[in-house]
Design an enzyme around this catalytic site. Structure first.
Site, PDB file in Angstrom:
ATOM      1  N   HIS A  81     -40.635   0.229  -8.658  1.00 22.68           N
ATOM      2  CA  HIS A  81     -39.979   1.531  -8.621  1.00 22.68           C
ATOM      3  C   HIS A  81     -39.697   2.006 -10.044  1.00 22.68           C
ATOM      4  O   HIS A  81     -39.741   1.228 -11.000  1.00 22.68           O
ATOM      5  CB  HIS A  81     -38.690   1.449  -7.813  1.00 22.68           C
ATOM      6  CG  HIS A  81     -38.928   1.328  -6.339  1.00 22.68           C
ATOM      7  ND1 HIS A  81     -37.922   1.443  -5.408  1.00 22.68           N
ATOM      8  CD2 HIS A  81     -40.067   1.105  -5.629  1.00 22.68           C
ATOM      9  CE1 HIS A  81     -38.421   1.293  -4.189  1.00 22.68           C
ATOM     10  NE2 HIS A  81     -39.721   1.090  -4.305  1.00 22.68           N
ATOM     11  N   GLU A 116     -37.033   2.827 -11.655  1.00 21.85           N
ATOM     12  CA  GLU A 116     -35.942   2.175 -12.378  1.00 21.85           C
ATOM     13  C   GLU A 116     -36.378   0.836 -12.967  1.00 21.85           C
ATOM     14  O   GLU A 116     -36.044   0.497 -14.110  1.00 21.85           O
ATOM     15  CB  GLU A 116     -34.747   1.950 -11.443  1.00 21.85           C
ATOM     16  CG  GLU A 116     -34.134   3.236 -10.907  1.00 21.85           C
ATOM     17  CD  GLU A 116     -34.677   3.633  -9.551  1.00 21.85           C
ATOM     18  OE1 GLU A 116     -33.880   4.061  -8.701  1.00 21.85           O
ATOM     19  OE2 GLU A 116     -35.906   3.500  -9.346  1.00 21.85           O
ATOM     20  N   ALA A 141     -68.191  27.954   6.617  1.00 22.76           N
ATOM     21  CA  ALA A 141     -69.615  27.632   6.610  1.00 22.76           C
ATOM     22  C   ALA A 141     -70.397  28.911   6.884  1.00 22.76           C
ATOM     23  O   ALA A 141     -69.847  29.921   7.338  1.00 22.76           O
ATOM     24  CB  ALA A 141     -69.952  26.573   7.676  1.00 22.76           C
ATOM     25  N   SER A 190     -72.158  24.210   4.603  1.00 20.67           N
ATOM     26  CA  SER A 190     -70.775  24.289   4.135  1.00 20.67           C
ATOM     27  C   SER A 190     -70.546  23.594   2.793  1.00 20.67           C
ATOM     28  O   SER A 190     -69.471  23.734   2.220  1.00 20.67           O
ATOM     29  CB  SER A 190     -69.836  23.665   5.175  1.00 20.67           C
ATOM     30  OG  SER A 190     -70.138  22.287   5.365  1.00 20.67           O
ATOM     31  N   ARG A 227     -61.111  10.283  -4.286  1.00 21.20           N
ATOM     32  CA  ARG A 227     -61.989   9.750  -5.330  1.00 21.20           C
ATOM     33  C   ARG A 227     -61.656  10.403  -6.671  1.00 21.20           C
ATOM     34  O   ARG A 227     -62.443  11.156  -7.252  1.00 21.20           O
ATOM     35  CB  ARG A 227     -63.448   9.961  -4.934  1.00 21.20           C
ATOM     36  CG  ARG A 227     -63.786   9.268  -3.621  1.00 21.20           C
ATOM     37  CD  ARG A 227     -65.245   9.385  -3.236  1.00 21.20           C
ATOM     38  NE  ARG A 227     -65.677  10.729  -2.920  1.00 21.20           N
ATOM     39  CZ  ARG A 227     -65.482  11.319  -1.760  1.00 21.20           C
ATOM     40  NH1 ARG A 227     -64.822  10.701  -0.780  1.00 21.20           N
ATOM     41  NH2 ARG A 227     -65.938  12.547  -1.555  1.00 21.20           N
ATOM     42  N   GLU A 262     -57.481  18.316   7.509  1.00 18.99           N
ATOM     43  CA  GLU A 262     -58.600  18.956   6.819  1.00 18.99           C
ATOM     44  C   GLU A 262     -59.585  19.649   7.756  1.00 18.99           C
ATOM     45  O   GLU A 262     -60.490  20.330   7.294  1.00 18.99           O
ATOM     46  CB  GLU A 262     -59.352  17.925   5.968  1.00 18.99           C
ATOM     47  CG  GLU A 262     -58.610  17.519   4.717  1.00 18.99           C
ATOM     48  CD  GLU A 262     -59.534  16.960   3.652  1.00 18.99           C
ATOM     49  OE1 GLU A 262     -60.764  16.994   3.832  1.00 18.99           O
ATOM     50  OE2 GLU A 262     -59.014  16.466   2.641  1.00 18.99           O
TER      51      GLU A 262
END
Length: 342
Positions: A42, A44, A153, A159, A198, A274
């Site tokens: 974390h 901290e 598309a 597309s 990616r 998506e």
């Protein structure tokens, strides 16, 4: 604190929140850090490791109330106390009931604590996570790349690619930011997406989620072969593979509330939807779309599928409404973000 907020923007800690920390002693910064990825140290702890013995007598500025529970890592509250920190200033209280209570425990240990510093600024870096904590389900973002007339598309189905490289990189970033990405069966069959993030700096790949009520997509589809974890929601009684998770049907379609409950129980706090058009429309119709991210290319396609189908409304007053929070140029394409009104 504003330095800690800027640091918090780094890394991809989903399903955990973005957190930044700055340690100050004698008016000088002696250590700083951010939560880079889930399972890693974390913010901290990173700052304390950088500071070493200089943390003794220091003040910690943290964008989120230090956690007081043991998960994949230990409590940050105890790390701060053991390092000799004498004061903690934080921006946002932690709404997670499993991790909350850090400020009270620190005070009980004789450490000075103050909260609410730059709270609104810090909260903006964790909008989705904070809303997920309040909603008790993953924060849902609909994402689409489309033409000026809303097409994803051409009429022939071509597309790839409507938007340019910069917009596509931002799409990969959104996958990593949200921690889970979802598509419907038809998108999986037509586009053969990998659904991975990616880009540089991603340690944990997002959970890949497929809606496929009848289990038609083959097990060798790209989204099942990539590193990380993938699951497929199928109708009750249709599970056949290790990827399959059964879910009830509602009005002939998979029950999205049940799906989100399952993801929430897995620890998922954000979901990027998506595609395709029917899937996006189903989340809108169910009132489960919290945000919309549109990447609009400067082209007109005319005939072709829209980025969303439904929900059907008869009156303007019934239409789901969203507030535009920003619009910016991304390599010649326009990225526009909308958040649900209210």
């Amino acid at each position: 604190m504003r330095r800690a907020i800027r640091l918090s923007r780094r890394g991809f800690p989903a399903p955990n929140p973005h957190v930044g920390c700055v340690l100050v002693r004698g008016g000088a910064i002696v250590g700083e850090g951010w939560h880079d990825y889930a399972g890693g140290h974390h913010a901290e702890v990173v700052a304390l490791q950088q500071a070493g013995e200089r943390a003794i007598g220091a003040t910690a500025y943290v964008t989120l109330e230090p956690c007081h529970h043991t998960g994949r890592t230990g409590p940050c509250t105890e790390a701060l106390r053991e390092a000799g920190v004498v004061a903690v200033r934080f921006a946002c209280p932690d709404p997670n009931p499993r991790a909350a209570g850090g400020s009270s425990w620190l005070r009980s240990q004789g450490i000075e604590v103050e909260g609410g510093i730059c709270e609104q600024e810090a909260a903006r870096e964790n909008t989705g996570w904070l809303r997920a904590m309040r909603l008790g389900r993953p924060f849902v973002t609909l994402k689409a790349a489309c033409s000026l007339d809303g097409r994803i598309a051409t009429a022939s189905g071509e597309s790839q690619w409507i938007t340019g490289p910069a917009a596509r990189r931002m799409g990969h970033r959104l996958r990593a930011e949200m921690g889970a990405v979802l598509v419907g069966r038809r998108t999986a069959e037509l586009d053969q997406p990998r659904l991975t993030a990616r880009i540089k700096g991603v340690h944990n790949q997002p959970l890949r989620v497929l809606l496929d009520p009848k289990g038609k997509v083959p097990e060798d589809a790209p989204l099942f072969r990539e590193p990380g974890e993938a699951i497929r929601f199928v109708a009750t009684g249709s599970a056949r593979t290790p990827f399959d998770v059964e879910a009830p049907l509602l009005d002939g379609s998979l029950d999205l509330q049940a799906l989100l409950a399952h993801l929430w129980n897995r620890g998922i706090t954000g979901l990027l939807v998506e595609g395709g058009a029917v899937t996006a429309g189903s989340f809108l119709k169910a009132g489960l779309a919290d945000r919309i991210d549109l990447f609009v290319a400067p082209i007109v396609l005319g005939d072709g599928p829209s980025w969303v189908e439904g929900p059907s409304v008869d009156r303007l007053s019934e239409a789901p409404r969203f507030d535009r929070t920003f619009a910016r140029d991304v390599g010649g394409d326009l990225w526009v973000r909308y958040e649900r009104d209210g």
